[in-house]
Design a protein around this motif. Sequence first.
Motif, PDB file in Angstrom:
ATOM      1  N   ARG A 109       0.846  -1.198   0.000  1.00  0.00           N
ATOM      2  CA  ARG A 109       0.000   0.000   0.000  1.00  0.00           C
ATOM      3  C   ARG A 109       0.884   1.252   0.000  1.00  0.00           C
ATOM      4  O   ARG A 109       1.926   1.292   0.666  1.00  0.00           O
ATOM      5  CB  ARG A 109      -0.858   0.018   1.269  1.00  0.00           C
ATOM      6  CG  ARG A 109      -1.993  -0.985   1.304  1.00  0.00           C
ATOM      7  CD  ARG A 109      -2.625  -0.933   2.679  1.00  0.00           C
ATOM      8  NE  ARG A 109      -3.124   0.407   3.001  1.00  0.00           N
ATOM      9  CZ  ARG A 109      -4.403   0.715   3.150  1.00  0.00           C
ATOM     10  NH1 ARG A 109      -5.329  -0.233   3.065  1.00  0.00           N
ATOM     11  NH2 ARG A 109      -4.770   1.945   3.423  1.00  0.00           N
ATOM     12  N   LEU A 110       0.419   2.268  -0.719  1.00  0.00           N
ATOM     13  CA  LEU A 110       1.192   3.505  -0.834  1.00  0.00           C
ATOM     14  C   LEU A 110       1.431   4.159   0.535  1.00  0.00           C
ATOM     15  O   LEU A 110       2.538   4.624   0.830  1.00  0.00           O
ATOM     16  CB  LEU A 110       0.449   4.470  -1.772  1.00  0.00           C
ATOM     17  CG  LEU A 110       1.157   5.766  -2.113  1.00  0.00           C
ATOM     18  CD1 LEU A 110       2.542   5.527  -2.697  1.00  0.00           C
ATOM     19  CD2 LEU A 110       0.316   6.603  -3.087  1.00  0.00           C
ATOM     20  N   ASP A 111       0.392   4.176   1.391  1.00  0.00           N
ATOM     21  CA  ASP A 111       0.579   4.815   2.706  1.00  0.00           C
ATOM     22  C   ASP A 111       1.603   4.049   3.534  1.00  0.00           C
ATOM     23  O   ASP A 111       2.427   4.640   4.243  1.00  0.00           O
ATOM     24  CB  ASP A 111      -0.757   4.959   3.466  1.00  0.00           C
ATOM     25  CG  ASP A 111      -1.503   3.662   3.649  1.00  0.00           C
ATOM     26  OD1 ASP A 111      -1.143   2.654   2.997  1.00  0.00           O
ATOM     27  OD2 ASP A 111      -2.461   3.628   4.441  1.00  0.00           O
ATOM     28  N   LYS A 112       1.618   2.721   3.382  1.00  0.00           N
ATOM     29  CA  LYS A 112       2.571   1.901   4.144  1.00  0.00           C
ATOM     30  C   LYS A 112       4.003   2.147   3.656  1.00  0.00           C
ATOM     31  O   LYS A 112       4.934   2.298   4.448  1.00  0.00           O
ATOM     32  CB  LYS A 112       2.190   0.427   3.997  1.00  0.00           C
ATOM     33  CG  LYS A 112       2.988  -0.473   4.882  1.00  0.00           C
ATOM     34  CD  LYS A 112       2.443  -1.866   4.940  1.00  0.00           C
ATOM     35  CE  LYS A 112       3.373  -2.728   5.770  1.00  0.00           C
ATOM     36  NZ  LYS A 112       3.451  -4.080   5.299  1.00  0.00           N
ATOM     37  N   ILE A 113       4.148   2.227   2.341  1.00  0.00           N
ATOM     38  CA  ILE A 113       5.487   2.474   1.771  1.00  0.00           C
ATOM     39  C   ILE A 113       6.042   3.784   2.313  1.00  0.00           C
ATOM     40  O   ILE A 113       7.167   3.860   2.794  1.00  0.00           O
ATOM     41  CB  ILE A 113       5.430   2.553   0.223  1.00  0.00           C
ATOM     42  CG1 ILE A 113       4.994   1.214  -0.363  1.00  0.00           C
ATOM     43  CG2 ILE A 113       6.774   2.983  -0.349  1.00  0.00           C
ATOM     44  CD1 ILE A 113       4.708   1.276  -1.876  1.00  0.00           C
ATOM     45  N   LEU A 114       5.208   4.833   2.262  1.00  0.00           N
ATOM     46  CA  LEU A 114       5.710   6.163   2.646  1.00  0.00           C
ATOM     47  C   LEU A 114       5.983   6.275   4.136  1.00  0.00           C
ATOM     48  O   LEU A 114       6.980   6.884   4.546  1.00  0.00           O
ATOM     49  CB  LEU A 114       4.716   7.244   2.195  1.00  0.00           C
ATOM     50  CG  LEU A 114       4.672   7.445   0.679  1.00  0.00           C
ATOM     51  CD1 LEU A 114       3.581   8.435   0.317  1.00  0.00           C
ATOM     52  CD2 LEU A 114       6.006   7.930   0.151  1.00  0.00           C
ATOM     53  N   SER A 115       5.138   5.677   4.959  1.00  0.00           N
ATOM     54  CA  SER A 115       5.413   5.789   6.397  1.00  0.00           C
ATOM     55  C   SER A 115       6.627   4.944   6.762  1.00  0.00           C
ATOM     56  O   SER A 115       7.445   5.343   7.586  1.00  0.00           O
ATOM     57  CB  SER A 115       4.192   5.433   7.247  1.00  0.00           C
ATOM     58  OG  SER A 115       3.842   4.104   7.059  1.00  0.00           O
ATOM     59  N   ALA A 116       6.806   3.792   6.091  1.00  0.00           N
ATOM     60  CA  ALA A 116       7.983   2.958   6.366  1.00  0.00           C
ATOM     61  C   ALA A 116       9.269   3.664   5.951  1.00  0.00           C
ATOM     62  O   ALA A 116      10.326   3.427   6.527  1.00  0.00           O
ATOM     63  CB  ALA A 116       7.864   1.624   5.645  1.00  0.00           C
ATOM     64  N   GLN A 117       9.188   4.566   4.978  1.00  0.00           N
ATOM     65  CA  GLN A 117      10.379   5.313   4.567  1.00  0.00           C
ATOM     66  C   GLN A 117      10.605   6.533   5.460  1.00  0.00           C
ATOM     67  O   GLN A 117      11.505   7.328   5.219  1.00  0.00           O
ATOM     68  CB  GLN A 117      10.258   5.766   3.103  1.00  0.00           C
ATOM     69  CG  GLN A 117      10.311   4.618   2.104  1.00  0.00           C
ATOM     70  CD  GLN A 117      11.625   3.850   2.140  1.00  0.00           C
ATOM     71  OE1 GLN A 117      12.693   4.433   1.973  1.00  0.00           O
ATOM     72  NE2 GLN A 117      11.561   2.554   2.374  1.00  0.00           N
ATOM     73  N   GLY A 118       9.768   6.669   6.482  1.00  0.00           N
ATOM     74  CA  GLY A 118       9.978   7.737   7.456  1.00  0.00           C
ATOM     75  C   GLY A 118       9.440   9.085   7.006  1.00  0.00           C
ATOM     76  O   GLY A 118       9.801  10.123   7.567  1.00  0.00           O
ATOM     77  N   VAL A 119       8.558   9.112   5.987  1.00  0.00           N
ATOM     78  CA  VAL A 119       8.038  10.388   5.470  1.00  0.00           C
ATOM     79  C   VAL A 119       7.189  11.077   6.542  1.00  0.00           C
ATOM     80  O   VAL A 119       7.334  12.271   6.800  1.00  0.00           O
ATOM     81  CB  VAL A 119       7.209  10.152   4.185  1.00  0.00           C
ATOM     82  CG1 VAL A 119       6.434  11.394   3.788  1.00  0.00           C
ATOM     83  CG2 VAL A 119       8.127   9.707   3.052  1.00  0.00           C
ATOM     84  N   ALA A 120       6.298  10.332   7.155  1.00  0.00           N
ATOM     85  CA  ALA A 120       5.417  10.842   8.218  1.00  0.00           C
ATOM     86  C   ALA A 120       4.683   9.631   8.794  1.00  0.00           C
ATOM     87  O   ALA A 120       4.876   8.513   8.313  1.00  0.00           O
ATOM     88  CB  ALA A 120       4.419  11.850   7.654  1.00  0.00           C
ATOM     89  N   SER A 121       3.833   9.882   9.805  1.00  0.00           N
ATOM     90  CA  SER A 121       3.091   8.753  10.379  1.00  0.00           C
ATOM     91  C   SER A 121       2.086   8.227   9.358  1.00  0.00           C
ATOM     92  O   SER A 121       1.773   8.916   8.372  1.00  0.00           O
ATOM     93  CB  SER A 121       2.357   9.192  11.640  1.00  0.00           C
ATOM     94  OG  SER A 121       1.304  10.049  11.259  1.00  0.00           O
TER      95      SER A 121
END
Length: 239
Positions: free
Chosen positions: A5-17
């Motif tokens: 999932r896109l939200d999971k990818i971005l939060s795992a990369q430390g972008v935001a919660s």
Amino acid sequence: MAKERLDKILSAQGVASRSEVKTMIRRGLVTVDGEVVRAPEDKFDPELVSIAVEGRQIGFKRHLYIMMNKPEGVICATSDGRIRTVVDLLPEHLQRRGLFPAGRLDRDTTGFVLITDDGELAHRMLAPKSHVYKLYEVGCDRTLCDDDVKSFAEGIVHGDEHFQPAKMKLTGDNTALVEICEGKFHQIKKMFTSVGAVVTSLRRIRIGEVSLDAALAPGECRELSSEEVQLLLSRKSGF
Ligand code: URA
């Protein structure tokens, strides 16, 4: 790599919660291969697409490798109800990534701790058969001598535990450098106890061919470069 999932990818990369990321996606701030994606649940392979947040490209990293200069009083664990852990000391954006310390230093031991989400590398780095040396600065309560160096080189027996031969280099009356590639519980302290000395200070300064960065104050950390990640698994002795 599998689609996520896109939200999971971005939060795992430390972008935001995760919830902040969802809001950003719904607001149209995220593009995948140049196209705005507004559904947090849409799935992509992060290694095959190019993702940007507010026009800023997210350089996808499958794993993170952090060098921390562990201070005294902190434990090598991910979380603990009572005592501060090395993961608690990470900057907030890194606390969401499922990072863990690769191996344990005692609460009163200081120095180089690797914090990562790469279980395979951690396993290889810690397995005695990998012969990845860890170098420690040790202070103890008595004058050390060549007999101690010889005992360590022969391999120490402590009760029913056997420790592999270890290199010791005397650096002062009560101080030495000691190199081991096992990581048994309280190993250095037990080795010193076996030769009638009590460890009074213990600091890990090197793993494989990577030395603790002298610019890191106790409690500080930085990411390893990709060259350093390769050198972590080096079998070269520090002596
Ligand atoms: N050996 C010990 O006794 N303690 C440590 O923290 C690391 C190695």
